[in-house]
Design a protein around this motif. Structure first.
Motif, PDB file in Angstrom:
ATOM      1  N   GLY A   1       1.748   1.936   7.597  1.00 19.35           N
ATOM      2  CA  GLY A   1       1.940   3.377   7.669  1.00 19.35           C
ATOM      3  C   GLY A   1       3.392   3.820   7.692  1.00 19.35           C
ATOM      4  N   VAL A   2       4.331   2.887   7.631  1.00 18.68           N
ATOM      5  CA  VAL A   2       5.754   3.211   7.603  1.00 18.68           C
ATOM      6  C   VAL A   2       6.251   3.060   6.163  1.00 18.68           C
ATOM      7  N   ILE A   3       6.852   4.121   5.640  1.00 20.53           N
ATOM      8  CA  ILE A   3       7.388   4.095   4.275  1.00 20.53           C
ATOM      9  C   ILE A   3       8.825   3.578   4.328  1.00 20.53           C
ATOM     10  N   LEU A   4       9.087   2.531   3.534  1.00 22.10           N
ATOM     11  CA  LEU A   4      10.403   1.891   3.496  1.00 22.10           C
ATOM     12  C   LEU A   4      10.906   1.792   2.069  1.00 22.10           C
ATOM     13  N   PRO A   5      12.223   1.744   1.882  1.00 18.82           N
ATOM     14  CA  PRO A   5      12.748   1.423   0.557  1.00 18.82           C
ATOM     15  C   PRO A   5      12.282   0.017   0.171  1.00 18.82           C
ATOM     16  N   ARG A   6      12.029  -0.197  -1.119  1.00 18.48           N
ATOM     17  CA  ARG A   6      11.494  -1.472  -1.594  1.00 18.48           C
ATOM     18  C   ARG A   6      12.253  -1.951  -2.816  1.00 18.48           C
ATOM     19  N   LEU A   7      12.552  -3.244  -2.825  1.00 13.15           N
ATOM     20  CA  LEU A   7      13.100  -3.907  -4.003  1.00 13.15           C
ATOM     21  C   LEU A   7      12.049  -4.884  -4.504  1.00 13.15           C
ATOM     22  N   ALA A   8      11.630  -4.715  -5.734  1.00 13.37           N
ATOM     23  CA  ALA A   8      10.683  -5.641  -6.353  1.00 13.37           C
ATOM     24  C   ALA A   8      11.498  -6.589  -7.230  1.00 13.37           C
ATOM     25  N   VAL A   9      11.465  -7.870  -6.896  1.00 13.57           N
ATOM     26  CA  VAL A   9      12.253  -8.881  -7.589  1.00 13.57           C
ATOM     27  C   VAL A   9      11.310  -9.723  -8.435  1.00 13.57           C
ATOM     28  N   ALA A  10      11.554  -9.756  -9.728  1.00 10.71           N
ATOM     29  CA  ALA A  10      10.722 -10.554 -10.628  1.00 10.71           C
ATOM     30  C   ALA A  10      10.987 -12.036 -10.411  1.00 10.71           C
TER      31      ALA A  10
END
Length: 146
Positions: free
Chosen positions: A118-127
């Motif tokens: 329920g906590v919105i955080l910045p996200r980095l998606a790394v391939a």
């Protein structure tokens, strides 16, 4: 509080929660970030959790702690398990997803967010195959060293 398969490293005042499948490089990224701090590329970095992390949403923030059995332990591939300095708890400020199947060259605004308990955080998606360290340093505004 729930337990997840993840690692966490405190970078400055907030932690990066590093998720991904087994063998995707979570522990390696923690070690690389700690080494980057030692070399002056980051102001501070310290292990919070490796392999298993306890997370807890509290007042709209996400806290992370190490699993009690793994406190202060980090796996360094090729060397084994090492005991290193650690933080007992940290506030999560970034989610890093390794080997992410939705990693895009130009991610959408929605893909740059993670909803964890329920906590919105910045996200980095790394391939898979992409340098996670370079991406995290770029996100933090720190150019990777040559």
């Amino acid at each position: 509080m729930s337990t997840i398969h993840a690692s966490a490293v405190l970078i400055g005042a907030k932690a990066a929660l590093i998720r991904g499948p087994a063998g995707s490089g979570k522990s390696q990224l923690v070690w690389q970030l700690i080494e980057a701090a030692k070399q002056g590329s980051l102001p501070f970095a310290r292990l919070v959790a490796d392999d298993r992390a306890h997370i807890q949403a509290c007042h709209g923030r996400l806290l992370v702690r190490p699993a009690i059995e793994l406190v202060g332990l980090l796996e360094i591939r090729g060397l084994g398990i090492r005991r290193i300095p650690y933080e007992a708890m940290a506030l999560v400020g970034l989610a890093v997803d390794l080997a992410a199947t939705d990693a895009e060259r130009y991610p959408s605004a929605e893909a740059k967010k993670a909803n964890i308990d329920g906590v919105i955080l910045p996200r980095l998606a790394v391939a898979a195959g992409q340098s996670a360290l370079s991406l995290v340093l770029a996100y933090l505004g720190t150019p990777p060293s040559a």
